[in-house]
Write a protein that holds these residues in place. Structure first.
Motif, mmCIF file in Angstrom:
data_model
loop_
_atom_site.group_PDB
_atom_site.id
_atom_site.type_symbol
_atom_site.label_atom_id
_atom_site.label_comp_id
_atom_site.label_asym_id
_atom_site.label_seq_id
_atom_site.Cartn_x
_atom_site.Cartn_y
_atom_site.Cartn_z
ATOM 1 N N VAL A 253 4.248 -55.373 -9.851
ATOM 2 C CA VAL A 253 3.592 -53.754 -9.910
ATOM 3 C C VAL A 253 2.916 -53.345 -8.986
ATOM 4 C CG1 VAL A 253 2.870 -52.624 -11.085
ATOM 5 C CG2 VAL A 253 3.514 -54.695 -12.256
ATOM 6 N N THR B 22 2.108 -48.862 -6.991
ATOM 7 C CA THR B 22 1.871 -48.339 -7.424
ATOM 8 C C THR B 22 1.862 -47.086 -6.136
ATOM 9 O OG1 THR B 22 -0.162 -48.414 -8.703
ATOM 10 C CG2 THR B 22 -0.230 -46.220 -8.535
ATOM 11 N N TYR C 230 14.422 -52.306 -8.672
ATOM 12 C CA TYR C 230 13.096 -51.896 -9.100
ATOM 13 C C TYR C 230 13.341 -51.506 -10.557
ATOM 14 C CZ TYR C 230 13.270 -47.486 -6.285
ATOM 15 O OH TYR C 230 13.644 -46.462 -5.631
ATOM 16 N N THR D 58 4.737 -45.486 -11.089
ATOM 17 C CA THR D 58 4.510 -46.870 -10.882
ATOM 18 C C THR D 58 5.741 -47.745 -10.839
ATOM 19 O OG1 THR D 58 3.055 -46.431 -12.797
ATOM 20 C CG2 THR D 58 4.328 -49.434 -12.580
ATOM 21 N N VAL E 20 7.924 -50.422 -10.927
ATOM 22 C CA VAL E 20 8.015 -53.008 -10.477
ATOM 23 C C VAL E 20 9.012 -53.110 -10.511
ATOM 24 C CG1 VAL E 20 8.094 -53.646 -13.324
ATOM 25 C CG2 VAL E 20 6.948 -52.228 -13.143
#
Length: 91
Positions: A40, A42, A67, A73, A75
């Motif tokens: 994760v 940012t 992703y 965000t 991931v």
């Protein structure tokens, strides 16, 4: 010889039309530990468009891809290897 991320950043900015009234682009390293277990990361803002690179390779966005993106965000489907280089160009 390959293309550097810096050269690609300039190319993308030119093609998106920043100088011609297009969207403004930001180039940044996403925040998050690149330790082989964290997946994760940012971004400093919420992108309308995102070009994400992992060790210089362009990553595909989507549920069945590299992703997913929710707000700011990112991931990854699999955590990037420890010491890998991530770079995002977004606007």
């Amino acid at each position: 010889m390959g293309v550097t991320v810096r050269q690609l950043d300039g190319f993308i900015r030119q093609k998106v039309g920043v100088a011609g009234g297009g969207i403004s682009l930001v180039g940044e390293v996403p925040t998050g530990a690149v330790d082989g277990t964290n997946n994760v990361f940012t971004l400093s803002g919420t992108p309308q468009v995102l070009f994400l690179f992992y060790n210089g390779l362009f990553m595909k966005q989507g549920v069945d891809a590299d992703y997913t993106l929710s707000e700011n965000t990112v991931v990854f489907s699999s955590p990037p290897e420890a010491g890998s280089i991530l770079y995002a160009i977004w606007g």
